[in-house]
Design a protein around this motif. Structure first.
Motif, PDB file in Angstrom:
ATOM      1  N   LEU A  84      14.227  29.881  20.694  1.00 23.73           N
ATOM      2  CA  LEU A  84      14.204  29.454  19.297  1.00 23.73           C
ATOM      3  C   LEU A  84      12.738  29.332  18.844  1.00 23.73           C
ATOM      4  O   LEU A  84      11.901  28.849  19.599  1.00 23.73           O
ATOM      5  CB  LEU A  84      14.904  28.099  19.135  1.00 23.73           C
TER       6      LEU A  84
ATOM      7  N   GLN B  12      17.460  32.530  16.898  1.00 22.64           N
ATOM      8  CA  GLN B  12      18.325  31.551  16.234  1.00 22.64           C
ATOM      9  C   GLN B  12      19.396  32.231  15.387  1.00 22.64           C
ATOM     10  O   GLN B  12      20.582  31.892  15.454  1.00 22.64           O
ATOM     11  CB  GLN B  12      17.473  30.619  15.369  1.00 22.64           C
TER      12      GLN B  12
ATOM     13  N   LEU C 163      22.357  23.898  15.144  1.00 20.73           N
ATOM     14  CA  LEU C 163      21.438  25.037  15.222  1.00 20.73           C
ATOM     15  C   LEU C 163      20.915  25.439  13.850  1.00 20.73           C
ATOM     16  O   LEU C 163      19.747  25.821  13.709  1.00 20.73           O
ATOM     17  CB  LEU C 163      22.148  26.222  15.881  1.00 20.73           C
TER      18      LEU C 163
ATOM     19  N   TYR D 141      16.684  27.379  24.351  1.00 21.42           N
ATOM     20  CA  TYR D 141      17.989  26.734  24.203  1.00 21.42           C
ATOM     21  C   TYR D 141      18.859  27.155  25.379  1.00 21.42           C
ATOM     22  O   TYR D 141      19.241  28.320  25.501  1.00 21.42           O
ATOM     23  CB  TYR D 141      18.639  27.150  22.883  1.00 21.42           C
TER      24      TYR D 141
ATOM     25  N   LEU E 104      23.508  32.109  16.009  1.00 23.04           N
ATOM     26  CA  LEU E 104      24.402  31.612  14.966  1.00 23.04           C
ATOM     27  C   LEU E 104      25.435  32.671  14.584  1.00 23.04           C
ATOM     28  O   LEU E 104      26.607  32.352  14.333  1.00 23.04           O
ATOM     29  CB  LEU E 104      23.594  31.198  13.731  1.00 23.04           C
TER      30      LEU E 104
ATOM     31  N   GLN F 284      27.987  22.785  16.941  1.00 21.57           N
ATOM     32  CA  GLN F 284      26.876  23.579  17.465  1.00 21.57           C
ATOM     33  C   GLN F 284      26.230  24.404  16.343  1.00 21.57           C
ATOM     34  O   GLN F 284      24.999  24.501  16.267  1.00 21.57           O
ATOM     35  CB  GLN F 284      27.388  24.489  18.578  1.00 21.57           C
TER      36      GLN F 284
END
Length: 304
Positions: free
Chosen positions: A260, A264, A235, A245, A268, A231
């Motif tokens: 996004l 983002q 991403l 998302y 993350l 993932q």
């Protein structure tokens, strides 16, 4: 209302009225799916659809969005869909969006001009179970198409101005592999720019061909760590302009959602932090699954 069970819809369509236009799925051969295995495919008679539209009009004073069921209503011809769109507009002139599930082959016989016509009647934000951007995975899933077909058909949708959401299954290579899948899926998403990405991880339920395949020892599922790393990899490579998302399926290792590219970096950061928080005894095991494929954390994971 005429509903042939089981009836499914995406979770993000949970508060949208449903109109049945087909029973079951016209394809019904995906190896991981048992949703419509016992339901013969049938197109709803016009009179049933008309009765249901009248009933919906009596229930809803305002209906800006409608979701068609069941498995892949976009298998219907352009002419039949156009007439359906006109009837929906007759009863609900305020309806801006008509959505449904679709299978990539549903678009083969529809030209860009066909899709533009359907878009003008409200068909938009179609939910497409693409699943993967690697041919070997599509073959394992018995999807009936390859990645080149995906690029070609989604290109037609983009040219026609019809938005779509895309389902992606992570962990689909198994056997500890994930980097190639993350890159291939990111490349596809960047090239096609869906308005929404719906992710889950690979699991199989009794009654599906994939369940028998995996239970037979032919496939080693990825660990919790590998699923999270996939993932993160995907991403990190996404270059999307305006995509939601939706990663809230219970089969995701760390459920989350966000816009996004705006969120983002935040997403993350959460994923990377979880790799630091969770103990190796959790990260390096294949996740236990619940009845519907959801990932189950050990009750004592903080003590491991």
């Amino acid at each position: 209302m005429h509903y042939t069970k089981p009836v499914f819809r995406p979770a993000f369509e949970g508060d949208v009225p449903l109109l049945q236009v087909t029973d079951g799925c016209s394809y019904n051969r995906c190896s991981f799916c048992s949703m419509y295995r016992t339901v013969p495919f049938r197109v709803s008679p016009d009179e049933e659809v008309e009765e249901d539209l009248r009933e919906l009009r009596g229930k809803y004073s305002h209906m800006p969005r409608l979701f068609l069921v069941n498995g892949d209503p976009f298998c219907l011809s352009t002419d039949r869909l156009a007439k359906l769109g006109e009837r929906i507009r007759f009863y609900f002139p305020e309806c801006e969006t008509i959505s449904c599930f679709a299978h990539i082959p549903n678009f083969y016989n529809k030209t860009v001009e066909d899709l533009k016509l359907l878009r003008s009647l409200g068909f938009d934000q179609i939910n497409i179970g693409v699943e993967s951007a690697i041919d070997s995975v599509l073959d394992m899933f018995h999807k009936g198409y390859h990645v080149d077909d995906v690029y070609e058909q989604l290109g037609k949708l983009n040219e026609a101005g019809m938005q779509f959401s895309m389902n992606i299954i992570m962990g689909a290579l198994g056997n500890g592999e994930y980097e190639a899948l993350a890159k291939a899926n990111a490349d596809l998403l960047n090239a096609t720019q869906p308005y929404l990405i719906f992710t889950t991880t690979l699991y199989s339920l009794p009654g599906s061909e994939l369940y028998d395949y995996m239970e037979g020892g032919n496939f080693r599922s990825n660990t919790y760590r590998q699923l999270v790393l996939e993932q993160i990899d995907m991403l990190s490579q996404l270059r999307l302009r305006n995509t939601y998302y939706y990663g809230l399926h219970p089969a995701n290792p760390i459920p989350f959602d966000g816009k996004l590219p705006d969120e983002q970096g935040k997403i993350l950061g959460v994923l990377k932090q979880m790799l630091q928080i969770l103990p190796p005894a959790v990260l390096d095991r294949v996740p236990d699954r619940g009845a519907e494929g959801g990932i189950l954390m050990p009750d004592n994971w903080q003590e491991l």
